[in-house]
Write an enzyme that holds these catalytic residues in place. Structure first.
Site, PDB file in Angstrom:
ATOM      1  N   GLU A 206      35.741  37.954  45.295  1.00 11.54           N
ATOM      2  CA  GLU A 206      35.599  38.338  46.713  1.00 11.54           C
ATOM      3  C   GLU A 206      35.267  39.792  46.716  1.00 11.54           C
ATOM      4  OE1 GLU A 206      37.764  34.966  49.214  1.00 11.54           O
ATOM      5  OE2 GLU A 206      38.847  36.769  48.673  1.00 11.54           O
TER       6      GLU A 206
ATOM      7  N   ASP B 249      44.321  30.458  51.826  1.00  6.44           N
ATOM      8  CA  ASP B 249      43.591  31.777  51.964  1.00  6.44           C
ATOM      9  C   ASP B 249      42.044  31.495  51.535  1.00  6.44           C
ATOM     10  OD1 ASP B 249      43.916  31.864  49.484  1.00  6.44           O
ATOM     11  OD2 ASP B 249      44.894  33.596  49.084  1.00  6.44           O
TER      12      ASP B 249
END
Length: 357
Positions: free
Chosen positions: A56, A231
């Site tokens: 990410e 998450d």
């Protein structure tokens, strides 16, 4: 020259303050930035998913400073002797676009995650909370224990992990910290046993799946849940019925991101949540009675990394001794002559001498 913080540097910085003091000061910086919420340009993180993990990019800016973090999450890594999460980040000046700091964020992410958890808990837990269940005793667990002891007054930890060696590691590391001498640490045989009598439940497991760590029978009136491990899409820790409890109140960091990655990904789009900034800015009160169940649905948000990078840059700028730099950006006599200033002739860059500060 760009300031640089490597793993050895973050070790030195944190040890000089002590982990608890570092987390407390970082939590104050994170709170200060969340209070400036409208000043920030915000977006969900850009994620590239694979069957084994995720990579990410997490950007944030307030128009003066810009930051981004590169971070991965690969739960299978520990079986190969590798970390589940690694990260690095950059802090830059918006007016020039020049990077100011390149920093490791693997250790720092663990510190800022714990700092944010405890910061949110300060606003959400019952004031008499002293007992915390810590389910998942891996890489993040010590940081959570330190943060909740320092910032929230937790004095008893009940530990559970499906891997007994992880629990033994956590017990050993906590016992080695003199500042935690008044913290009672109790390993237990199950998640349910850990939750029994707990005021706070922290879940921080690593499996990349829709796990069921907590179920409704494990949740007591007045409990605060610090959900850290769920998450990314398809990775949760709470049974959906926990979120449907009538007294449940949910706080998220950035709603558009949490709808994709948090526990609330299991819920309809109109499921009610409150953003952390609203709580810290005094715009919303979440816990209205001692029977309310509160959940901090933590997925990590780029503003927290911005705060961490800004804080680190302040620290090393104030403590110039031992400060390290990298020649990441060319410094040219003629800024229009990149080729001549770097690759022409002998191939040795002609660079300006760094001006003294």
């Amino acid at each position: 020259m760009v300031d640089y913080i490597g793993v050895s540097d973050i070790q030195r910085i944190v040890r000089s303050l002590g982990p608890a003091e570092f987390i407390a000061r970082l939590a104050a910086e994170i709170e200060a930035d969340y209070r400036r919420w409208p000043e920030f340009e915000k977006s969900p993180r850009l994620a590239s998913h694979s069957p084994v993990g995720v990579i990410e990019l997490m950007p944030a800016t307030d128009g003066k400073l810009y930051s981004f973090k590169y971070v991965n999450g690969h739960p299978k890594n520990t079986a190969e002797g590798l970390l589940t999460v690694t990260a690095f980040g950059v802090l830059a000046a918006v007016d020039t676009g020049y990077p100011l700091l390149l920093s490791e964020l693997t250790v720092t992410t663990a510190l800022r995650t714990a700092a944010t958890s405890a910061l949110a808990a300060q606003k959400l837990i019952r004031q008499d909370s002293r007992v915390m269940a810590l389910i998942g005793n891996g890489a993040q667990s010590e940081f959570q224990a330190i943060a909740f002891h320092r910032l929230c007054g937790i004095r008893e930890l009940r530990l559970f992990d499906v891997d007994p060696q992880a629990t033994a590691k956590l017990v050993r590391n906590l016992a080695a910290m003199p500042e935690l001498a008044d913290l009672q640490v109790v390993p237990v045989a199950s998640a349910a046993a850990a939750c029994r009598g707990a005021d706070v439940v922290t879940t921080v497991t690593a499996d990349k799946r829709n796990a069921v760590i907590l179920t409704p029978p494990m949740i007591a009136p007045g409990m605060h849940i610090n959900g850290v491990g769920g998450d990314c899409p398809g990775k949760t820790e709470l049974h959906p019925d926990v979120l449907r409890l009538p007294d449940m109140r949910v706080v998220v960091e950035f709603e558009p991101q949490s709808r994709i990655e948090g526990e609330v990904q299991q819920m309809p789009a109109d499921y009610p949540v409150t953003e952390l900034a609203q709580v810290l800015r005094g715009e919303a009160v979440v816990r209205r009675s001692d029977r309310d169940v509160t959940l901090f649905d933590s997925v990590g948000f780029a503003l927290e990394d911005y705060s961490a990078l800004r804080f680190l840059h302040q620290l090393i700028s104030a403590q110039r001794l031992g400060r390290r730099t990298l020649d990441l950006v060319p410094q040219l006599d003629d800024p229009k002559d990149l080729f001549g200033g770097t690759l022409a002739g002998t191939g040795v860059a002609r660079v300006r001498k760094r001006r003294s500060a």
